[in-house]
Enzyme design. Structure first.
Site, mmCIF file in Angstrom:
data_model
loop_
_atom_site.group_PDB
_atom_site.id
_atom_site.type_symbol
_atom_site.label_atom_id
_atom_site.label_comp_id
_atom_site.label_asym_id
_atom_site.label_seq_id
_atom_site.Cartn_x
_atom_site.Cartn_y
_atom_site.Cartn_z
ATOM 1 N N ASP A 366 -22.740 -76.058 -24.329
ATOM 2 C CA ASP A 366 -23.613 -76.788 -25.498
ATOM 3 C C ASP A 366 -24.595 -77.823 -24.543
ATOM 4 O O ASP A 366 -24.026 -78.281 -23.690
ATOM 5 C CB ASP A 366 -22.799 -77.523 -26.401
ATOM 6 C CG ASP A 366 -23.518 -78.146 -27.312
ATOM 7 O OD1 ASP A 366 -24.182 -77.717 -28.059
ATOM 8 O OD2 ASP A 366 -23.350 -79.484 -27.144
ATOM 9 N N GLU A 402 -26.605 -72.950 -23.369
ATOM 10 C CA GLU A 402 -27.666 -73.202 -24.226
ATOM 11 C C GLU A 402 -28.687 -74.057 -23.695
ATOM 12 O O GLU A 402 -28.543 -75.320 -23.223
ATOM 13 C CB GLU A 402 -27.097 -73.966 -25.363
ATOM 14 C CG GLU A 402 -27.892 -74.393 -26.498
ATOM 15 C CD GLU A 402 -27.353 -75.585 -27.403
ATOM 16 O OE1 GLU A 402 -27.622 -75.173 -28.788
ATOM 17 O OE2 GLU A 402 -26.568 -76.339 -27.125
#
Length: 724
Positions: A366, A402
């Site tokens: 993330d 990401e």
């Protein structure tokens, strides 16, 4: 309560005598060896540390407190004979409380071991969880004397032994990978065929009904939203909401106890392992969405639960102008300082633990750009990426980024090093725009369809560096993408201010639910169009759980706070026709290596043939020219894929060949006639996929070279010519 004296302690309730020894500084955390437990905790700036032992889960305060005497290279350690699995513990850390200097020590706060392998429950919000006095005019410059122990989950000593029964990581190559993004709870919470007591749990995923569904669907990897133990924000709970997605990590080793149906004293670890073992047995890999960029302790006004009280300045990136405040590259209040050796060590130990002990197959990071930051700038050659590249365990599993954070310079799509794959938001936006009829260039669509060479071809990367997606957990579902022009997030309690405003969506003429059958038919066709584009493009496709079933969130594009029917998959209300189409589409993709290439198209003739590996056509049968690429908007095009031009060998060293395909994409609202390629491209074309009616198979009708075929408005038509 007993304090450590003369190497002997007693539990008051059981009068059990425990012997205390110096212990060892490694491994960090609590390690049981069959005779006792070694405890090791890093803190560079602490003055003293107390190990707190709890007799049971009902204990409000510790029954025994042991002052740790041994310190080796900033690691405080002690060994207690007689302790074993199930033992509950925590720490109290003494040192200066000087927020202006970056120090927030407060021994009144029971702290969770950063290396705990299990936690006994979730936090119960109370003002005592904060190191300062809530409501004080001095805010965090004040000092709280209230004890937080009754409200903090306890760290748990576990037994690492587990019978894996020969389980090995499937190690599925990227080009054969199909990712299914899912939430452990939401996947099975409403499934009528799963026993109620294990719905929403690790055991629910491991149930034969779930496993069989995933196998029939055809996916090869399941990517779970965060399962690291996380915190539900106080302000959400006060509004009757929660942190459903889990991007608020409290501990990087413990599987979240909320998804355990078997217990809270280490049973959750065993249940997670059983889930992984069941998925591996079915040939399905497990990828974890991990959040190493920040923790649940928030900014300077956040709670003191673990890192902040153990050694704030050694774990977090503090503002160089004022150490009272945190650098926030994530929008969550803090950023872990991955530049420091012990923080890097923590992250690496966690990753390695999940691979070696929990048998997971990869990670999706993330806001990965925040991990690449040096002082302020992002640096893909920074220490975090170097150390991962050099690690013989972590470097061998799937690593997915990401590739952005909340700052402008954090957008790093296409900039991660070899060995990494990336979520490709440019693929997402391009495909959405194409099918909603937005103005976009043919060249952009062609780049995304062929693996985004403009982003990934440099640096020895392949088309599989692109994780292609149409939707993800954040944003509209596939159904909502064709049903809503605007977000409808009123249920989040923020007056519809949260969530993205630009969704590249089109409601097909009516906002939200409708009884108009023409609009319903168009929406269904648009779903098939986008799924077909996803699975037939080069790269690694990612499908969001529920999209194949027509899942809706009623237009909510930010359902992070809903542990309810908005987020859960409605199995009984599933669109069975869409499910059947998706299954057949996935297996069609898997059966044909033409759509799963490891290498880039070259646009050059294949050896022994005058035909290139890929050709681009206009409706009239003419090849697309440079002028068309530069000027034409992407409304329709034909793509010839030469089955003899895959340019790869299989594991046996044999050349890979396949049937040839002619794909026609038509985003116009009216039908178009396309002239099929000349004989040298193939003879005897058969329709194998038509999104206008959901057909996937092989039509008996044959089309000859140079003949005309009609593709309906807003549809994809795929024809196949068998390998000669």
């Amino acid at each position: 309560m007993d304090l450590f004296i003369d190497n002997q302690i007693e539990y008051p309730e059981t009068q059990r005598t425990l012997e205390v020894r110096p212990g060892k500084p490694y491994p960090l955390g609590a390690s049981w060896d069959g005779n006792g437990v070694n405890f090791a905790l890093f803190s560079e700036n602490a003055h003293s540390i107390e190990l707190c032992l709890f007799e049971n889960q009902q204990a409000q305060i510790e029954n025994v407190k042991i002052e740790i005497q041994e310190v080796t290279h900033h690691v405080w350690h002690v060994y207690v004979v007689g302790l074993g699995p199930g033992q509950l513990y925590g720490y109290r850390v003494h040192g200066p409380y000087e927020p202006q200097n970056g120090h927030r020590f407060n021994p009144n706060k029971l702290l969770i071991d950063p290396y705990a392998k299990a936690l006994s429950g979730t936090i119960e919000w109370d003002d005592s969880l904060f190191a300062y006095e809530i409501g004080s005019e001095e805010q965090d410059m004040s000092f709280s004397t209230s004890d937080s122990a009754p409200y903090v989950p306890k760290s748990v000593v576990i037994n690492q032994q587990f019978d894996w029964e020969g389980d090995e990581l499937p190690k599925i190559p990227y080009h054969e990978t199909i990712i299914y993004e899912a939430h452990v709870n939401g996947l099975t919470r409403l499934h009528p065929d799963i026993p109620e007591e294990i719905r929403g749990a690790y055991a629910g995923v491991a149930h034969p009904v779930t496993i069989e569904y995933l196998k029939e669907l055809g996916i090869t990897a399941i990517e779970f939203l965060p399962v690291h133990h996380f915190v539900a924000d106080r302000h959400l709970l006060e509004k009757g909401l929660t942190n459903y997605w889990g991007y608020n990590t409290l501990n990087f080793f413990a599987p979240d106890v909320r998804y355990s149906s078997s217990g809270t004293l280490g049973e959750q670890v065993t249940e997670f392992k059983n889930m992984v073992k069941a998925l591996h047995e079915a040939g399905i890999e497990v990828i974890l969405d991990v959040v190493y960029n920040h923790t649940a302790e928030g900014n300077h006004l956040g709670p003191t639960l673990s890192f902040k009280g153990i050694d704030n300045s050694s774990y977090y990136r503090l503002s160089p102008e004022d150490c009272r405040f945190y650098m926030d590259y994530t929008g969550t209040g803090n950023t872990l300082n991955a530049r420091l050796p012990f923080v890097l060590g923590l992250i690496m130990d966690s990753l390695r633990y999940w691979v070696t002990e929990m048998h997971v197959d990869g990670f999706r990071f993330d806001l990965a750009s925040s991990l690449a930051r040096t002082l302020h700038e992002t640096d893909t050659l920074g220490s975090f990426f170097n150390i991962i590249h050099q690690d013989p365990v972590i470097s061998q599993v799937k690593l997915i980024a990401e590739p952005w954070d909340i700052h402008e310079d954090g957008y790093m799509v296409g900039k991660f090093p070899p060995g990494w794959a990336e979520w490709n938001d440019r693929f997402r936006d391009c495909v959405r725009d194409y099918w909603r009829g937005a103005e976009s260039k043919l060249a952009e669509f062609a780049q995304r369809f062929t693996g985004s060479a403009d982003l990934y071809q440099g640096g020895y990367r392949s088309p599989t560096a692109s994780i292609n997606l149409i939707t993800a957990h954040d944003g509209f579902t596939l159904h909502d993408l064709v049903s809503y022009n605007e977000k409808h997030n009123e249920a989040n309690g923020e007056d519809n201010r949260d969530g993205a405003n630009d969704n590249n969506s089109w409601n097909c003429g009516v906002e939200g639910p409708t009884d108009d059958q023409d609009i319903i038919n168009l929406r269904n066709k648009q779903k098939r169009n986008m799924l077909t584009t996803l699975f037939l493009s080069q790269g690694v496709p990612m499908l969001v759980a529920g999209d194949e079933l027509g899942k809706t969130q009623q237009g909510n594009n930010n359902a992070y706070c809903h542990d309810d029917e908005i987020s859960w998959i409605d199995w009984e209300g599933a669109d069975r026709s869409l499910l059947e189409f998706t299954k057949r589409l996935i297996w069609f993709c898997r059966e044909h290596p033409t759509f799963r290439r490891r290498r880039w198209f070259q646009g050059l003739p294949v050896r022994g043939s005058e035909i290139e590996d890929i050709r681009w056509y206009l409706p009239e049968g003419d090849l697309i020219t440079e002028e068309h690429w530069a000027n034409d908007l992407a409304k329709s095009l034909g793509i010839y894929l030469n089955g003899k031009g895959i340019r790869c060998e299989n594991e046996m060293g044999e050349r890979i060949t396949d049937d040839s395909f002619y794909l026609i994409f038509n985003a116009h609202d009216q039908p178009l006639d396309y002239i099929l390629p000349a004989e040298k491209c193939g003879r005897g074309w058969h329709k194998v996929l038509d999104t206008s009616d959901g057909f996937i198979g092989e039509d008996s009708q044959a089309f000859s070279q140079g003949s005309s075929v009609c593709v309906q408005g807003r549809a994809v038509l795929v024809l196949m010519c068998h390998l000669e």
